[in-house]
Scaffold this active site. Sequence first.
Site, short mmCIF file in Angstrom:
data_model
loop_
_atom_site.label_atom_id
_atom_site.label_comp_id
_atom_site.label_asym_id
_atom_site.label_seq_id
_atom_site.Cartn_x
_atom_site.Cartn_y
_atom_site.Cartn_z
CG HIS A 68 -2.12 -0.98 0.85
ND1 HIS A 68 -2.07 -2.30 1.22
CD2 HIS A 68 -3.25 -0.82 0.12
CE1 HIS A 68 -3.15 -2.91 0.76
NE2 HIS A 68 -3.88 -2.04 0.09
NE ARG A 77 -6.57 0.99 -1.97
CZ ARG A 77 -6.15 1.08 -3.23
NH1 ARG A 77 -5.99 2.27 -3.79
NH2 ARG A 77 -5.89 0.00 -3.93
NE ARG A 128 -11.22 -0.77 0.30
CZ ARG A 128 -10.02 -1.10 -0.16
NH1 ARG A 128 -9.92 -1.94 -1.18
NH2 ARG A 128 -8.94 -0.57 0.35
CD GLU A 146 -10.31 -7.10 -1.81
OE1 GLU A 146 -9.34 -6.49 -2.27
OE2 GLU A 146 -10.98 -6.65 -0.85
CG ASN A 161 -3.99 -4.13 -6.28
OD1 ASN A 161 -3.74 -4.19 -7.47
ND2 ASN A 161 -4.33 -3.01 -5.68
CG ASP A 162 -5.90 -7.83 -1.49
OD1 ASP A 162 -4.75 -8.09 -1.07
OD2 ASP A 162 -6.57 -6.88 -1.07
NE ARG A 174 -1.61 -5.53 -2.11
CZ ARG A 174 -2.80 -4.93 -2.09
NH1 ARG A 174 -3.90 -5.64 -1.89
NH2 ARG A 174 -2.90 -3.65 -2.30
CB CYS A 216 -10.88 -0.59 -8.20
SG CYS A 216 -11.31 -1.80 -6.94
C1 PEP Z 1 -7.18 -4.68 -4.61
O1 PEP Z 1 -6.96 -5.56 -3.78
O2 PEP Z 1 -7.01 -4.84 -5.83
C2 PEP Z 1 -7.68 -3.36 -4.18
C3 PEP Z 1 -8.06 -2.45 -5.06
O3 PEP Z 1 -7.71 -3.10 -2.85
P1 PEP Z 1 -6.43 -2.74 -1.97
O4 PEP Z 1 -5.27 -2.50 -2.89
O5 PEP Z 1 -6.79 -1.54 -1.19
O6 PEP Z 1 -6.26 -3.95 -1.12
MG MG Z 2 -7.70 -5.34 -1.78
#
Ligand code: PEP
Ligand code: MG
Length: 606
Positions: free
Chosen positions: A220, A327, A363, A465, A488-489, A499, A536
């Site tokens: 993050h 977020r 979110r 996710e 991402n997740d 990640r 996203c």
């Molecule tokens: C994701 O997991 O792709 C996402 C957009 O949420 P975050 O990156 O905040 O976990």
């Molecule tokens: Mg996520």
Amino acid sequence: MAKRAPTGGRDGARPRSTRRRRAEPTERVVEGLGVAPGIAIGRAYLHGAAPAQIPEYTIDPDGIPAELRRFEEAVAQSLRQLEKLKAKTAALPPDVAEEVSVLLEAQGLMLQGSRLVRGVNQRIAHDRINAEAATAAETAVVAEGFAAIEDAYLAARAQEVREVGARVIRNLTATPFQSFTSLPAGSIVIAEEVTPADTALMNPDIVAGFAAVVGGAESHAAIMARAMGLPAVLGATRLLQTIRDGDFVIVDGSAGRVIANPTPQTIDAYERRQVELARVERQLARISRLPAVTKDGVAITLDANIELPRELETVRAVGADGIGLLRSEFLFMNRNDIPSEEEQFQALAAIVTGMANRPVTVRTLDIGGDKLASALGDRIAPSANPALGLRAIRLSLQQPDLLEPQLAAILRAGALGRVRLLLPMIETVDEVKEVREILARVARRLVRKGVAIADPFPPVGAMIEVPGAALSADALARVCDFFAIGTNDLTMYTLAIDRGDEQVAHLYNPLHPAVLRLIQFTTEAALRNRIPISICGEIAGDPRFTALLIGLGIRDLSMSAINLPRVKERVRAIDLSAAAVRARQIMDQSDSARISALLDGFNAEL
Ligand code: PEP
Ligand code: MG
């Protein structure tokens, strides 16, 4: 993108001393992962260094147990940091790795039931002095003892004792929520670790970029760096051995390189690149008023992800259609308490009204994993696998005093504009139903009090996710009003690749066929059930993926605002029917390398 004026610092003055350094033959390069593109040039600020002046004061007799505990916690934190660093040595050449891990091992042993620890405890208990002063005094005595031994190997241990002592003192004195506001403009933050909360405190007018020893590209902190346009390099193993406080440095966030004491030729080359990057940015900015329509006339919605309210300005400047992911974690960072409903409402209200009736997807709290807010520290017990633990919606459903004020704030903000409610890490239909029940209860309470709320209720959507959610997409689509795929997740959980861990960063690949199949499966479920779907995750903001994603049927991409012009440019260059054909070819493949080649081949022809 270009960071800073071509001449480096914000005041535009290239530090004169760099010109005088012409004679210094000591340009040093540290390699790492380029996680946020751009070039930053400035003076290094070593974040988290031990203070020059060690605080010294006496402790009341009743304060001794608390002081001993404070020392114990600082030792435990130091041991955790050493473990993290040890894990990183694998990336070094074998001989260096062995040497460094022996040193780290030795430093760890010095903190476990050793004379050093016993001595500090004694000084706190008997001399009634604070933990920092006790650590400094004991470290000096133990180090002197080693230095006096006529054996080169043992004498060298003196330096390690000093390093360990400095680490403990650093942890004792670490100012929580340290802002970077007192730094000279154009500073480059250099640290062992930069947390998302640290990044939230970096004002791009002051901090030009940063580099750290630990961290991966999808962490993050990295996402926030990209969103803020801060060039950043993470996973730079030799960083702290190479760079000293005040060194003149270049952070090349595109190549993943930090250069200390660059030669005048290197500086000139990088300054030219800054100018070129700034020119490209200006050119891209012109696209903001043009529609995001493919060559064959299909409109694509381009939304923005927001991590911090200050990004709103960029969101508007690039002409985003809405906010596809807000977020809400920023509300909980860098504080020791939970924000009240009113405080959350005020923050959301500013964003919702700022978006002038364009949709804002809020979110609920997604804390856990690498997003630990200190405000919640003791609500989440330490876990061997935090990413698989009490995170996101699991935490919110377990702790109503977190979820209910947040839902109330979202409902109230919904009275001011178009708000959607997005739930992170959803896995089951029951979780969505439970949130809906709580939402209805919170709404009834607000209405009874005569408070204005969204009418009708905000649409309720699920982040898809985790693979379990993607594979249940049909069932989830029946209880959700929309989906947002968090790649991402989804990539992390599908491939079992952390990640944020730079050691496995080379294995993190959203183009793995398993990830793509889950995206496809989810998209088709949403289309069948006629609910909107967006992506996203970070791939939504990378033009490399645009043709594939829209070829798979996605019509809404949400990304850091800073990436939006590039993605729009790509959308406008794509023929959707050709992209759909290429997406079908890609989905027939079982090998990521072949998938990459097919995608890059398609992009190259645009
Ligand atoms: C994701 O997991 O792709 C996402 C957009 O949420 P975050 O990156 O905040 O976990
Ligand atoms: Mg996520």
